[in-house]
Scaffold this motif. Structure first.
Motif, short mmCIF file in Angstrom:
data_model
loop_
_atom_site.label_atom_id
_atom_site.label_comp_id
_atom_site.label_asym_id
_atom_site.label_seq_id
_atom_site.Cartn_x
_atom_site.Cartn_y
_atom_site.Cartn_z
N SER A 269 49.22 -73.40 13.46
CA SER A 269 47.94 -73.18 14.16
C SER A 269 47.69 -71.60 14.33
N THR A 270 48.91 -70.63 14.45
CA THR A 270 49.01 -69.52 14.52
C THR A 270 49.25 -68.76 13.14
N MET A 271 48.65 -67.99 12.45
CA MET A 271 49.12 -67.47 11.11
C MET A 271 49.42 -66.06 11.52
N ASP A 272 50.54 -65.58 11.94
CA ASP A 272 50.87 -64.12 11.86
C ASP A 272 51.23 -63.18 10.63
N PHE A 273 50.39 -62.49 10.00
CA PHE A 273 50.70 -61.73 9.12
C PHE A 273 51.60 -60.59 9.26
N GLY A 274 51.73 -60.24 10.61
CA GLY A 274 52.46 -59.07 10.86
C GLY A 274 51.73 -57.92 10.51
N ASP A 275 52.62 -56.93 10.33
CA ASP A 275 52.21 -55.55 9.66
C ASP A 275 51.59 -55.63 8.34
N VAL A 276 50.20 -55.34 8.07
CA VAL A 276 49.62 -55.24 6.88
C VAL A 276 48.78 -54.23 6.27
N CYS A 277 49.12 -53.52 5.38
CA CYS A 277 48.62 -52.21 4.96
C CYS A 277 47.06 -52.20 4.70
N VAL A 278 46.42 -51.08 5.31
CA VAL A 278 45.05 -51.41 4.87
C VAL A 278 44.73 -51.25 3.44
N TYR A 279 43.55 -51.91 3.02
CA TYR A 279 43.36 -52.05 1.62
C TYR A 279 44.16 -52.91 0.73
N SER A 280 45.13 -53.59 1.46
CA SER A 280 46.01 -54.36 0.72
C SER A 280 45.55 -56.10 1.02
N THR A 281 46.25 -56.73 -0.14
CA THR A 281 45.86 -58.08 0.02
C THR A 281 47.22 -59.06 -0.10
N THR A 282 47.33 -59.78 1.01
CA THR A 282 48.48 -60.68 1.21
C THR A 282 48.10 -62.03 1.59
N MET B 247 44.37 -53.91 15.33
CA MET B 247 44.74 -55.16 15.65
C MET B 247 43.58 -56.07 15.22
N PHE B 248 44.02 -57.13 14.59
CA PHE B 248 43.29 -58.09 13.99
C PHE B 248 43.37 -59.63 14.73
N LYS B 249 42.60 -60.18 15.29
CA LYS B 249 42.54 -61.62 15.71
C LYS B 249 41.35 -62.23 15.74
N ARG B 250 41.47 -63.07 14.65
CA ARG B 250 40.10 -63.95 14.31
C ARG B 250 40.49 -65.56 14.32
N LEU C 265 37.29 -81.83 13.98
CA LEU C 265 37.48 -80.32 13.96
C LEU C 265 38.70 -79.73 14.51
N GLY C 266 38.96 -78.77 13.92
CA GLY C 266 40.32 -78.26 14.08
C GLY C 266 40.17 -76.38 13.71
N HIS C 267 41.10 -75.71 14.31
CA HIS C 267 41.01 -74.21 14.14
C HIS C 267 42.30 -73.80 14.04
N VAL C 268 42.40 -72.52 13.33
CA VAL C 268 43.44 -71.70 12.88
C VAL C 268 43.33 -70.29 13.45
N LEU C 269 44.30 -69.69 14.16
CA LEU C 269 44.10 -68.42 14.55
C LEU C 269 44.79 -67.47 13.73
N VAL C 270 44.09 -66.51 13.05
CA VAL C 270 44.78 -65.51 12.35
C VAL C 270 45.04 -64.15 12.92
N VAL C 271 46.18 -63.61 12.86
CA VAL C 271 46.71 -62.57 13.64
C VAL C 271 47.17 -61.53 12.50
N ALA C 272 46.93 -60.09 12.85
CA ALA C 272 47.41 -59.09 11.89
C ALA C 272 47.36 -57.84 12.41
N LYS C 273 48.22 -57.04 12.11
CA LYS C 273 48.10 -55.46 12.80
C LYS C 273 48.09 -54.63 11.38
N VAL C 274 46.91 -54.25 11.25
CA VAL C 274 46.27 -53.56 10.23
C VAL C 274 46.93 -52.02 10.44
N VAL C 275 47.76 -51.65 9.43
CA VAL C 275 48.40 -50.05 9.66
C VAL C 275 48.12 -49.63 8.14
N SER C 276 48.26 -48.22 8.34
CA SER C 276 48.18 -47.47 7.32
C SER C 276 49.68 -47.40 6.45
#
Length: 874
Positions: A674-687, A741-744, A755-766
């Motif tokens: 229910s919470t998808m934590d992508f961790g540290d994600v580079c800007v302009y990258s695709t994960t 920081m990204f949280k949506r 109805l259900g929902h999933v939280l997406v969490v990521a820290k967008v870094v260079s």
């Protein structure tokens, strides 16, 4: 800058009339000016202020955004706040926030037209319980800086079990001792202590630590451990038959209470043959938990991106259930075989029997069934614990003979009806059998003889003159008899020798019976000569031939009508049976019709047992931990990664995907984490990360994902029909061009309803690179000349998820540099490393220290210092 245009009246102004004056304002500079008009009314002077204001904005914003009380379910919730412009020109605003809690504010700046309103949306994340009280600074043009408070109370989703009478929180319910085969109920209240609706489901933990099934807790530990046969039986027992929860699923409104009935029905587990356990009690300790459906902690969690999945129990309320099962211990003295004294017809013998209740905990209610020739007083009653009651058994025979009767004693208890599972009704929970033996003798009777002037009977004395009288036969009815004289032709008249042998034979003295109306097709003959007797038929009482034919036709009409109704009923039943089995598997044929059962081996039995657990759960059957685990293991085996349909196509899929699922069924559908934590994600990258979908139901489900977030637009597929007992996944693709920081959260629906929902969490870094060392010391290689080059290596790590482009830039001093590094530039793949070689070139004036800067494109810069260790030989 003001101009007055008016024509003053020369004459007085009459009542009801008016004078109009115009004031023009023509500003020459951007400043506010003020003047006044003088109005002379006869002897009075009135000052009229005149103001000239330049166009400006007048912005206003609300001072508070209050989300109220919300539950912590990892969902983004939003509220809108308005910025109103009451001025005559447009105005700008700018919003800044530097608080601890992450707030999504859109837009953070803008322009508000005159006489209009601009809406600003503020999102908060309900990921953890806390009190949110943050301040947002809003700069309004012409108004300065204004503070807006954002308030919210994020609470945990709480489901409490309360007592019905006291209202306190319950942790354990003790049913106490209950007879095997009977039931006992207790009522509790489920309380939703949250500000939102909650779907709940009850799950029975049949594999919990501390649970007991049929163990006598008063026995010693050694005695219990030696009884391994009982342990093996209870391990495979269906615990859901012992505990009944009505209802076991439902929906609770905010701060609502719901009444739940718990029923305990102990069942005896048989031990090995030869073990006398008729008087042993069996104790039960079970745990029932009430879970909130859709709780964020109950979903799947992927481990390091592999297929291994762990299941975390959601926040739930656990209730312990204890109780004991007791056998009926009712003894009879004398018994169980009771012999009565011999008696004659019309007499009665009695036996006094003492019924004793050996149970130390429960009373017993008994009831004797009615039996011919035997009477019991009292027939029913109740015996308290450790008490006795006297009962009189009476033998009153109504005929002669020996009577051996099995007397059934019903033990009455309370149990649930099949149609109404919420009401306890009296029923027979146990039966005890007694054997009654009685003999009825016949009395001696004085026989009187009288002269028989007529026919000699088959059994008589030597002369045939006296016959016995006293058999008790009634002589009031006219004697119409059928004798065996039809078998002999001794006295038959020669004319009647060829008569039919099935003719009815009458006594000579049956004249009174022979003249009454009889059936027209039957003949009566005399006993000896077989002469046809005269049979008088009264025409006033007999049917005519037409009446007889009409009566027979009438009978045949109704016989045919009843036969046609039976045929119609049989055809409807056959059609109903056909439609029951009219599917793709049975194709209208009843399964196993006329087939013999196959022989089952031990290995097949275990397979059958596993398949039995896959059957659909009954509506009133509780979910258990082992059942959920068995279904989950079945679904994990059948894993499908691609090729699923995006929309229901077949008739079965359309029928399944249109169903409204119950909370119990929704509890068996796992979508997560229910919470998808992508961790540290580079800007302009695709994960990407996997959103697991496990369907543990026996029907298809339709999953539709609704994503309106720009960063997740590459996610596909957004619609899938998942077959029964199947596991699959959807890759959630994340890409962003904004640091921070990204949280949506995004939503999904099951069967277009749930109805259900999933939280997406990521820290967008260079982009970033790391060095294995920040300082290098270059030593000469042993065995080489001092003038040769000094070499060493440094390792460059990329901890990010995107390739990083780097360049080495040497820092050149006045003496220059004698160090070089290779490669000078290049790429380091995501989560990889690269080894670079540093070389020192010795010379007459070569500096022994140098420095490089590792510059990452659109990333960080790291300094590397190098030192050459030169050894001088003397």
């Amino acid at each position: 800058q003001f101009k007055l245009i008016v024509e003053n009246p020369e004459k007085p102004v009459a009542s009801g009339l008016q004078v109009t004056a115009f004031v023009e304002y023509y500003p020459e500079s951007e400043e506010d000016i003020q003047d006044k008009l003088l109005l002379l009314i006869e002897d009075e002077i009135v000052d009229i202020p005149v103001l000239g204001l330049i166009p400006c904005c007048y912005l206003e914003i609300e001072s508070e955004i209050n989300f109220g009380a919300v539950i912590a379910d990892s969902k983004m919730i939003s509220k809108e706040i308005s910025i109103a412009n009451h001025g005559s020109s447009s105005g700008t605003f700018k919003i800044s926030y530097d608080g601890v809690v992450l707030l999504n504010i859109e837009p953070t700046s803008g322009e508000v037209d005159s006489k209009s309103i601009k809406t600003v949306k503020v999102d908060i994340c309900t990921d953890v319980p806390r009190i949110i009280k943050e301040v947002i600074k809003v700069e309004l043009e012409g108004h300065g800086c204004t503070e807006v408070w954002v308030k919210a109370v994020v609470v945990e989703q709480v489901l409490k079990v309360l007592g019905v009478s006291c209202g306190n929180v319950l942790e354990c319910i003790n049913f106490g001792p209950v007879y095997f085969g009977s039931s006992k109920t207790e009522q509790i209240s489920l309380y939703n202590e949250t500000p939102e609706c909650m779907d709940w489901v009850a799950v029975l933990e049949d594999n919990a630590i501390g649970g007991e099934m049929g163990t006598d807790l008063q026995r010693s530990t050694d005695a219990v451990l030696q009884d391994l046969s009982l342990k093996n039986r209870t391990r495979d027992a269906d615990v859901s038959t012992l505990i009944l929860c009505i209802p076991n699923q439902g929906t609770l409104l905010p701060y609502e209470k719901s009444l739940v009935t718990l029923c305990f029905s102990p069942k005896k587990f048989k031990r090995d043959f030869g073990v006398n356990d008729s008087s042993l009690k069996q104790d039960y300790v079970l745990f029932l938990r009430f879970e909130a459906v859709g709780n964020k902690d109950g979903y799947l969690q992927a481990l390091n991106g592999t297929t291994a999945i762990t299941m975390n129990h959601p926040h739930h309320t656990e209730l312990a259930l204890t109780g004991s099962g007791l056998p009926v211990m009712l003894t009879f003295n004398p018994g169980p075989v009771i012999k009565f004294k011999d008696c004659f017809l019309g007499e009665e013998t009695q036996v006094l029997c003492t019924l004793k209740n050996e149970s130390e905990s429960l009373p017993v209610t008994f009831s004797f069934r009615k039996t011919a020739h035997f009477n019991i007083s009292p027939e029913k009653g109740k015996i308290k614990k450790k008490s006795a009651k006297d009962v009189i058994f009476s033998f009153s025979p109504h005929q002669i003979g020996t009577f051996k009767v099995k007397q059934v004693v019903d033990i009455i208890g309370t149990g649930l009806e099949k149609n109404d599972l919420q009401v306890l009704k009296k029923k027979t929970l146990h039966q005890i059998y007694l054997s009654f033996i009685g003999v009825c003798k016949s009395k001696r009777k004085h026989i009187l003889f009288k002269v028989n002037p007529g026919i000699t009977p088959m059994i008589s004395n030597a002369t045939g003159q006296f016959v016995a009288d006293g058999t008790g036969q009634c002589t009031d009815i006219a004697p119409v008899a059928i004798l065996k004289s039809t078998q002999t032709q001794i006295h038959t008249h020669r004319i009647n020798r060829n008569c039919k042998g099935d003719a009815l034979i009458a006594f000579p003295n049956d004249r009174a019976a022979s003249i009454r109306p009889s059936e027209w097709n039957k003949k009566y003959r005399t006993i000896f000569t077989k002469t046809e007797r005269y049979n008088y038929i009264d025409p006033e009482f007999s049917y005519t031939d037409c009446e007889r034919l009409s009566k027979e036709a009438h009978k045949q009409y109704y016989a045919d009508f009843i036969s046609s109704l039976r045929q119609c009923r049989l055809q409807k039943d056959a059609a109903r049976q056909f439609y029951i089995y009219n599917n793709s598997v049975n194709i209208g044929l009843k399964p196993a019709e006329g087939l013999q059962s196959p022989k089952i081996s031990i290995t097949d039995f275990h397979k059958e047992k596993l398949e039995f657990k896959m059957l659909p759960l009954a509506e009133n059957c509780l979910l258990t931990s082992r059942k959920l685990a068995a279904i989950g293991s079945k679904s994990s085996i059948k894993e499908i990664w691609s090729g699923l349909s995006g929309m229901p196509s077949s008739t079965q899929e359309k029928e399944d995907c249109s169903l409204t699922l119950t909370p119990k069924q929704l509890h068996q559908i796992l979508i997560g984490p229910s919470t998808m934590d992508f961790g540290d994600v580079c800007v302009y990258s695709t994960t990407a990360k996997k959103l697991h979908i496990i369907n543990n139901l026996l029907v298809h489900i339709w999953i539709q994902i609704e994503i309106e977030i720009d960063e997740l637009q590459q996610t596909s597929p957004l619609s899938q029909v998942v077959p029964p007992l199947t596991k699959t996944h959807v890759p959630i693709v994340f890409k962003t061009n904004t640091l921070g920081m990204f949280k949506r959260s995004f939503t999904y629906t099951i069967n277009k309803q749930h109805l259900g929902h999933v939280l997406v969490v990521a820290k967008v870094v260079s982009a970033e690179l790391e060095l294995s060392a920040r300082e290098l010391i270059l030593n000469p290689i042993p065995g080489y000349l001092a003038e040769t080059e000094f070499r060493t290596t440094v390792r460059v790590y990329n901890p990010r998820n995107h390739p990083a482009e780097f360049t080495w830039k040497p820092i050149i001093t006045d003496r220059g540099t004698a160090f070089s590094i290779r490669p000078v530039k290049g790429f380091v793949e995501a989560y990889r490393d690269l080894e670079c070689e540093v070389v020192w070139h010795p010379g007459f004036n070569s500096p022994e220290a140098g420095e490089f800067n590792l510059r990452v494109r659109k990333g960080n810069t790291i300094s590397l210092k190098c030192f050459a260790k030169v050894t001088v030989h003397t």
